[in-house]
Motif scaffolding. Structure first.
Motif, PDB file in Angstrom:
ATOM      1  N   PHE A  13       0.829  -1.212   0.000  1.00  0.00           N
ATOM      2  CA  PHE A  13       0.000   0.000   0.000  1.00  0.00           C
ATOM      3  C   PHE A  13       0.865   1.265   0.000  1.00  0.00           C
ATOM      4  O   PHE A  13       0.723   2.123  -0.845  1.00  0.00           O
ATOM      5  CB  PHE A  13      -0.948   0.001   1.205  1.00  0.00           C
ATOM      6  N   ILE A  14       1.769   1.358   0.977  1.00  0.00           N
ATOM      7  CA  ILE A  14       2.644   2.528   1.055  1.00  0.00           C
ATOM      8  C   ILE A  14       3.951   2.224   0.327  1.00  0.00           C
ATOM      9  O   ILE A  14       4.497   1.129   0.443  1.00  0.00           O
ATOM     10  CB  ILE A  14       2.901   2.928   2.530  1.00  0.00           C
ATOM     11  N   ASN A  15       4.423   3.154  -0.463  1.00  0.00           N
ATOM     12  CA  ASN A  15       5.678   2.965  -1.183  1.00  0.00           C
ATOM     13  C   ASN A  15       6.867   3.104  -0.238  1.00  0.00           C
ATOM     14  O   ASN A  15       6.849   3.936   0.677  1.00  0.00           O
ATOM     15  CB  ASN A  15       5.805   3.990  -2.319  1.00  0.00           C
ATOM     16  N   LEU A  78      10.080   5.444   4.331  1.00  0.00           N
ATOM     17  CA  LEU A  78       8.646   5.605   4.062  1.00  0.00           C
ATOM     18  C   LEU A  78       8.396   6.722   3.052  1.00  0.00           C
ATOM     19  O   LEU A  78       8.789   7.866   3.271  1.00  0.00           O
ATOM     20  CB  LEU A  78       7.908   5.913   5.366  1.00  0.00           C
ATOM     21  N   LEU A  79       7.726   6.366   1.963  1.00  0.00           N
ATOM     22  CA  LEU A  79       7.401   7.338   0.925  1.00  0.00           C
ATOM     23  C   LEU A  79       5.904   7.658   0.967  1.00  0.00           C
ATOM     24  O   LEU A  79       5.330   7.800   2.036  1.00  0.00           O
ATOM     25  CB  LEU A  79       7.845   6.799  -0.441  1.00  0.00           C
ATOM     26  N   ASP A  80       5.263   7.730  -0.179  1.00  0.00           N
ATOM     27  CA  ASP A  80       3.862   8.142  -0.262  1.00  0.00           C
ATOM     28  C   ASP A  80       2.913   6.950  -0.204  1.00  0.00           C
ATOM     29  O   ASP A  80       3.293   5.805  -0.452  1.00  0.00           O
ATOM     30  CB  ASP A  80       3.623   8.910  -1.556  1.00  0.00           C
ATOM     31  N   PHE A  81       1.669   7.232   0.128  1.00  0.00           N
ATOM     32  CA  PHE A  81       0.592   6.245   0.117  1.00  0.00           C
ATOM     33  C   PHE A  81      -0.396   6.711  -0.953  1.00  0.00           C
ATOM     34  O   PHE A  81      -1.243   7.567  -0.699  1.00  0.00           O
ATOM     35  CB  PHE A  81      -0.092   6.195   1.490  1.00  0.00           C
ATOM     36  N   PRO A  82      -0.299   6.159  -2.170  1.00  0.00           N
ATOM     37  CA  PRO A  82      -1.142   6.635  -3.274  1.00  0.00           C
ATOM     38  C   PRO A  82      -2.635   6.495  -2.980  1.00  0.00           C
ATOM     39  O   PRO A  82      -3.085   5.476  -2.450  1.00  0.00           O
ATOM     40  CB  PRO A  82      -0.725   5.734  -4.442  1.00  0.00           C
ATOM     41  N   GLU A  83      -3.375   7.513  -3.346  1.00  0.00           N
ATOM     42  CA  GLU A  83      -4.818   7.531  -3.079  1.00  0.00           C
ATOM     43  C   GLU A  83      -5.531   6.387  -3.795  1.00  0.00           C
ATOM     44  O   GLU A  83      -6.502   5.835  -3.280  1.00  0.00           O
ATOM     45  CB  GLU A  83      -5.408   8.874  -3.521  1.00  0.00           C
ATOM     46  N   HIS A  84      -5.040   5.992  -4.987  1.00  0.00           N
ATOM     47  CA  HIS A  84      -5.738   4.937  -5.730  1.00  0.00           C
ATOM     48  C   HIS A  84      -5.689   3.602  -4.976  1.00  0.00           C
ATOM     49  O   HIS A  84      -6.612   2.790  -5.090  1.00  0.00           O
ATOM     50  CB  HIS A  84      -5.190   4.792  -7.153  1.00  0.00           C
ATOM     51  N   ILE A  89      -8.725  -0.451  -1.577  1.00  0.00           N
ATOM     52  CA  ILE A  89      -9.024  -1.284  -0.406  1.00  0.00           C
ATOM     53  C   ILE A  89     -10.368  -0.895   0.196  1.00  0.00           C
ATOM     54  O   ILE A  89     -11.105  -1.749   0.713  1.00  0.00           O
ATOM     55  CB  ILE A  89      -7.871  -1.241   0.633  1.00  0.00           C
ATOM     56  N   GLU A  90     -10.744   0.376   0.099  1.00  0.00           N
ATOM     57  CA  GLU A  90     -12.071   0.797   0.575  1.00  0.00           C
ATOM     58  C   GLU A  90     -13.168   0.154  -0.274  1.00  0.00           C
ATOM     59  O   GLU A  90     -14.181  -0.318   0.260  1.00  0.00           O
ATOM     60  CB  GLU A  90     -12.189   2.320   0.534  1.00  0.00           C
ATOM     61  N   ASN A  91     -12.962   0.123  -1.582  1.00  0.00           N
ATOM     62  CA  ASN A  91     -13.947  -0.502  -2.476  1.00  0.00           C
ATOM     63  C   ASN A  91     -14.052  -1.995  -2.220  1.00  0.00           C
ATOM     64  O   ASN A  91     -15.149  -2.574  -2.248  1.00  0.00           O
ATOM     65  CB  ASN A  91     -13.579  -0.248  -3.941  1.00  0.00           C
ATOM     66  N   LEU A  92     -12.904  -2.641  -1.962  1.00  0.00           N
ATOM     67  CA  LEU A  92     -12.918  -4.077  -1.677  1.00  0.00           C
ATOM     68  C   LEU A  92     -13.665  -4.353  -0.379  1.00  0.00           C
ATOM     69  O   LEU A  92     -14.434  -5.314  -0.287  1.00  0.00           O
ATOM     70  CB  LEU A  92     -11.476  -4.600  -1.585  1.00  0.00           C
ATOM     71  N   ILE A 193      -1.087  -3.694  -6.147  1.00  0.00           N
ATOM     72  CA  ILE A 193      -2.135  -4.366  -5.376  1.00  0.00           C
ATOM     73  C   ILE A 193      -3.506  -4.196  -6.007  1.00  0.00           C
ATOM     74  O   ILE A 193      -4.390  -5.049  -5.845  1.00  0.00           O
ATOM     75  CB  ILE A 193      -2.129  -3.866  -3.901  1.00  0.00           C
ATOM     76  N   THR A 194      -3.694  -3.119  -6.773  1.00  0.00           N
ATOM     77  CA  THR A 194      -4.985  -2.889  -7.419  1.00  0.00           C
ATOM     78  C   THR A 194      -5.300  -3.954  -8.477  1.00  0.00           C
ATOM     79  O   THR A 194      -6.439  -4.059  -8.924  1.00  0.00           O
ATOM     80  CB  THR A 194      -5.039  -1.494  -8.051  1.00  0.00           C
TER      81      THR A 194
END
Length: 200
Positions: A13-15, A78-84, A89-92, A193-194
């Motif tokens: 999830f997080i890069n 720790l880098l960014d956590f892309p919104e997509h 995961i919210e949709n799942l 992961i998407t």
């Protein structure tokens, strides 16, 4: 039939920039990864020492570095956590087709930094997607030790053959497979992961 999915966190999830910690410690005397550093990191990841103790011990190893230097270097992985990915995961979760769990080797400094950089609201959105949110420093175990997988399975009455575990580290998926858990060793930079929906 697949009923349960257990997700890793970093690079799922997080890069992450895994070499960043060591790269940023070079000015303070770091030259190579030692058994002592490995032992210290694993102690911290399993909650056997506090953040204060961890920083103090690193400071003893690298006296040129200040506490701030150590914390900044440690969190530079720790880098960014892309919104997509958050939306994925919210949709799942909203589909309610599988029981969802998170299982991460991490530590208090990293989680505090993630919450700070993501913002509390986004972090809560993420955490609320999971029925169980297992962090190594809280359960006092870490991957690839099979005990941590057994713990999650037993705590939630999960059958291994009905469970998928997703992790970017092959050592972790290999150990989970020994228990009969289905695994996806996600290849960072080549897979996302998407793409999970194509595998379900």
């Amino acid at each position: 039939m697949l009923k349960n999915i257990i997700f890793d966190f970093g690079d799922i999830f997080i890069n992450l920039d895994k070499p960043a910690v060591f790269r940023n410690m070079v000015p303070f005397g770091y030259s190579n990864y030692t058994d002592e550093l490995d032992f210290l990191a694993k102690q911290y990841e399993t909650g056997l020492i506090s953040s204060r103790e961890f920083i103090h011990k690193l400071n003893n190893l690298y006296p040129k570095a200040s506490r701030k230097d150590i914390v900044e270097a440690w969190n530079s992985i720790l880098l960014d956590f892309p919104e997509h990915r958050l939306e994925f995961i919210e949709n799942l979760k909203d589909k309610d087709s599988h029981r969802l769990f998170l299982l991460s080797n991490t530590n208090d400094l990293h989680i505090d930094y993630v919450i700070e950089t993501m913002g509390e609201d986004r972090f809560k959105r993420f955490k609320n997607c999971f029925e169980g949110f297992y962090l190594s420093q809280q359960v006092k175990m870490r991957k690839p030790n099979t005990e941590i997988y057994k713990y999650v399975l037993n705590e939630n009455s999960l059958r291994p053959e009905e469970t998928l575990f997703i992790d970017d580290t092959k050592e972790n998926t290999d150990s989970a497979e020994k228990l009969g858990i289905q695994c996806w060793n996600l290849q960072v930079g080549k897979e996302d992961i998407t793409e999970l929906t194509q595998r379900l």
